[in-house]
Design a protein around this motif. Structure first.
Motif, PDB file in Angstrom:
ATOM      1  N   GLY A   1       3.206   5.992 -24.183  1.00  0.00           N
ATOM      2  CA  GLY A   1       3.396   7.140 -25.060  1.00  0.00           C
ATOM      3  C   GLY A   1       3.125   8.467 -24.376  1.00  0.00           C
ATOM      4  N   ARG A   2       2.485   8.427 -23.215  1.00  0.00           N
ATOM      5  CA  ARG A   2       2.197   9.634 -22.462  1.00  0.00           C
ATOM      6  C   ARG A   2       3.092   9.744 -21.227  1.00  0.00           C
ATOM      7  NH1 ARG A   2      -2.216  11.485 -24.771  1.00  0.00           N
ATOM      8  NH2 ARG A   2      -2.635  13.106 -23.274  1.00  0.00           N
ATOM      9  N   ALA A   3       4.058   8.848 -21.099  1.00  0.00           N
ATOM     10  CA  ALA A   3       4.901   8.804 -19.902  1.00  0.00           C
ATOM     11  C   ALA A   3       5.633  10.124 -19.679  1.00  0.00           C
ATOM     12  CB  ALA A   3       5.912   7.666 -20.020  1.00  0.00           C
ATOM     13  N   PRO A   4       5.860  10.477 -18.417  1.00  0.00           N
ATOM     14  CA  PRO A   4       6.600  11.707 -18.102  1.00  0.00           C
ATOM     15  C   PRO A   4       8.009  11.683 -18.683  1.00  0.00           C
ATOM     16  CG  PRO A   4       5.586  10.805 -16.141  1.00  0.00           C
ATOM     17  CD  PRO A   4       5.429   9.771 -17.226  1.00  0.00           C
TER      18      PRO A   4
ATOM     19  N   TYR B   1       2.981 -11.539  -2.235  1.00  0.00           N
ATOM     20  CA  TYR B   1       3.099 -12.980  -2.072  1.00  0.00           C
ATOM     21  C   TYR B   1       2.203 -13.345  -0.904  1.00  0.00           C
ATOM     22  CZ  TYR B   1       5.220 -17.604  -1.639  1.00  0.00           C
ATOM     23  OH  TYR B   1       5.422 -18.955  -1.590  1.00  0.00           O
ATOM     24  N   PRO B   2       1.418 -14.398  -1.024  1.00  0.00           N
ATOM     25  CA  PRO B   2       0.498 -14.738   0.073  1.00  0.00           C
ATOM     26  C   PRO B   2       1.197 -14.764   1.433  1.00  0.00           C
ATOM     27  CG  PRO B   2       0.115 -16.161  -1.801  1.00  0.00           C
ATOM     28  CD  PRO B   2       1.356 -15.357  -2.116  1.00  0.00           C
ATOM     29  N   GLY B   3       0.589 -14.124   2.379  1.00  0.00           N
ATOM     30  CA  GLY B   3       1.117 -14.121   3.738  1.00  0.00           C
ATOM     31  C   GLY B   3       2.110 -13.014   4.022  1.00  0.00           C
ATOM     32  N   THR B   4       2.493 -12.232   2.991  1.00  0.00           N
ATOM     33  CA  THR B   4       3.427 -11.140   3.247  1.00  0.00           C
ATOM     34  C   THR B   4       2.663  -9.867   3.540  1.00  0.00           C
ATOM     35  OG1 THR B   4       3.577 -10.359   0.960  1.00  0.00           O
ATOM     36  CG2 THR B   4       5.091 -12.126   1.613  1.00  0.00           C
ATOM     37  N   GLY B   5       3.337  -8.904   4.048  1.00  0.00           N
ATOM     38  CA  GLY B   5       2.732  -7.615   4.352  1.00  0.00           C
ATOM     39  C   GLY B   5       2.907  -6.609   3.236  1.00  0.00           C
ATOM     40  N   PHE B   6       3.011  -7.078   1.981  1.00  0.00           N
ATOM     41  CA  PHE B   6       3.236  -6.190   0.844  1.00  0.00           C
ATOM     42  C   PHE B   6       2.153  -6.360  -0.203  1.00  0.00           C
ATOM     43  CE2 PHE B   6       7.302  -6.669   2.838  1.00  0.00           C
ATOM     44  CZ  PHE B   6       7.904  -5.424   2.713  1.00  0.00           C
ATOM     45  N   ALA B   7       1.805  -5.253  -0.856  1.00  0.00           N
ATOM     46  CA  ALA B   7       0.851  -5.266  -1.962  1.00  0.00           C
ATOM     47  C   ALA B   7       1.482  -4.534  -3.138  1.00  0.00           C
ATOM     48  CB  ALA B   7      -0.453  -4.585  -1.550  1.00  0.00           C
ATOM     49  N   HIS B   8       0.984  -4.815  -4.336  1.00  0.00           N
ATOM     50  CA  HIS B   8       1.513  -4.179  -5.543  1.00  0.00           C
ATOM     51  C   HIS B   8       0.861  -2.828  -5.797  1.00  0.00           C
ATOM     52  CE1 HIS B   8       3.905  -7.545  -6.772  1.00  0.00           C
ATOM     53  NE2 HIS B   8       2.855  -8.351  -6.860  1.00  0.00           N
ATOM     54  N   SER B   9       1.648  -1.939  -6.348  1.00  0.00           N
ATOM     55  CA  SER B   9       1.143  -0.670  -6.858  1.00  0.00           C
ATOM     56  C   SER B   9       1.747  -0.482  -8.247  1.00  0.00           C
ATOM     57  CB  SER B   9       1.522   0.496  -5.937  1.00  0.00           C
ATOM     58  OG  SER B   9       2.923   0.622  -5.843  1.00  0.00           O
ATOM     59  N   VAL B  10       1.149   0.412  -9.030  1.00  0.00           N
ATOM     60  CA  VAL B  10       1.649   0.707 -10.369  1.00  0.00           C
ATOM     61  C   VAL B  10       1.905   2.209 -10.450  1.00  0.00           C
ATOM     62  CG1 VAL B  10       1.096   0.699 -12.840  1.00  0.00           C
ATOM     63  CG2 VAL B  10       0.492  -1.272 -11.422  1.00  0.00           C
ATOM     64  N   ALA B  11       3.053   2.569 -11.022  1.00  0.00           N
ATOM     65  CA  ALA B  11       3.449   3.968 -11.152  1.00  0.00           C
ATOM     66  C   ALA B  11       2.902   4.555 -12.453  1.00  0.00           C
ATOM     67  CB  ALA B  11       4.971   4.087 -11.153  1.00  0.00           C
TER      68      ALA B  11
ATOM     69  N   ALA C   1       7.441   5.067 -15.600  1.00  0.00           N
ATOM     70  CA  ALA C   1       5.996   4.856 -15.581  1.00  0.00           C
ATOM     71  C   ALA C   1       5.658   3.446 -16.047  1.00  0.00           C
ATOM     72  CB  ALA C   1       5.321   5.894 -16.467  1.00  0.00           C
ATOM     73  N   GLY C   2       4.632   2.886 -15.423  1.00  0.00           N
ATOM     74  CA  GLY C   2       4.188   1.540 -15.746  1.00  0.00           C
ATOM     75  C   GLY C   2       4.806   0.469 -14.876  1.00  0.00           C
ATOM     76  N   ALA C   3       5.805   0.843 -14.104  1.00  0.00           N
ATOM     77  CA  ALA C   3       6.470  -0.133 -13.241  1.00  0.00           C
ATOM     78  C   ALA C   3       5.520  -0.607 -12.149  1.00  0.00           C
ATOM     79  CB  ALA C   3       7.711   0.480 -12.600  1.00  0.00           C
ATOM     80  N   MET C   4       5.572  -1.896 -11.879  1.00  0.00           N
ATOM     81  CA  MET C   4       4.810  -2.453 -10.761  1.00  0.00           C
ATOM     82  C   MET C   4       5.775  -2.582  -9.593  1.00  0.00           C
ATOM     83  SD  MET C   4       2.400  -5.826 -10.473  1.00  0.00           S
ATOM     84  CE  MET C   4       3.638  -6.940 -11.073  1.00  0.00           C
ATOM     85  N   LEU C   5       5.370  -2.050  -8.453  1.00  0.00           N
ATOM     86  CA  LEU C   5       6.220  -2.046  -7.268  1.00  0.00           C
ATOM     87  C   LEU C   5       5.504  -2.713  -6.113  1.00  0.00           C
ATOM     88  CD1 LEU C   5       6.437   1.354  -8.416  1.00  0.00           C
ATOM     89  CD2 LEU C   5       8.629   0.447  -7.741  1.00  0.00           C
TER      90      LEU C   5
END
Length: 155
Positions: free
Chosen positions: A41-44, A85-95, A115-119
């Protein structure tokens, strides 16, 4: 400015070594914890609807910045402790702001997920050119540097 994932982990360890705010058990939140504080409800403003502000309760101060491509105030992504995913060079972030696409052939960019998307983003900068995003057009921009929100377990 933000930190790459490995720097974010080290920053958290440094806060713990300092006994930041009287505690030494700080950590990065996992992806589910970060998404639990998203306030849609506060999303840009996206496609003409929404509010101007980060998608989070104002009690949580959030730094803003001006997105150069369209001169609109926007809000950062925050790193989670969750690995893609285990063993990958990626981590999640949230917008907590918009999720802008890489520039299209005409130079325009659009909010692809909102907003709220996980990347997923690289945990370290290996010099790879991420300007094309991670997938087919209109792929979201890849962020090597994201912000950090400290959390700790309540007792």
């Amino acid at each position: 400015s933000g930190l790459i994932w490995q720097e974010a982990l080290a920053w958290v360890q440094a806060r713990n070594a300092q006994n930041y705010l009287g505690h030494s058990d700080w950590r990065l939140p996992n992806a589910k914890e970060l998404q639990s504080v998203v306030d849609y409800g506060r999303a840009p403003v996206t496609n003409g609807w929404g509010n101007v502000g980060p998608a989070i309760d104002p009690i949580f101060h959030t730094t803003s910045f001006v997105f150069a491509a369209d001169s609109v105030t926007d809000y950062p992504y925050f790193w989670s402790s969750s690995t893609y995913y285990p063993g990958t060079g990626f981590a999640h972030s949230v917008a907590f702001g918009r999720v802008m696409s890489v520039p299209q052939s005409d130079g325009t960019q659009i909010d692809t997920l909102g907003a709220g998307a996980m990347l997923s983003g690289p945990k370290y900068d290996n010099g790879f050119d991420w300007s094309g995003g991670l997938g087919p057009s209109p792929s979201g921009m890849v962020h090597l540097s994201n912000f950090v929100r400290l959390v700790r377990n309540a007792s």
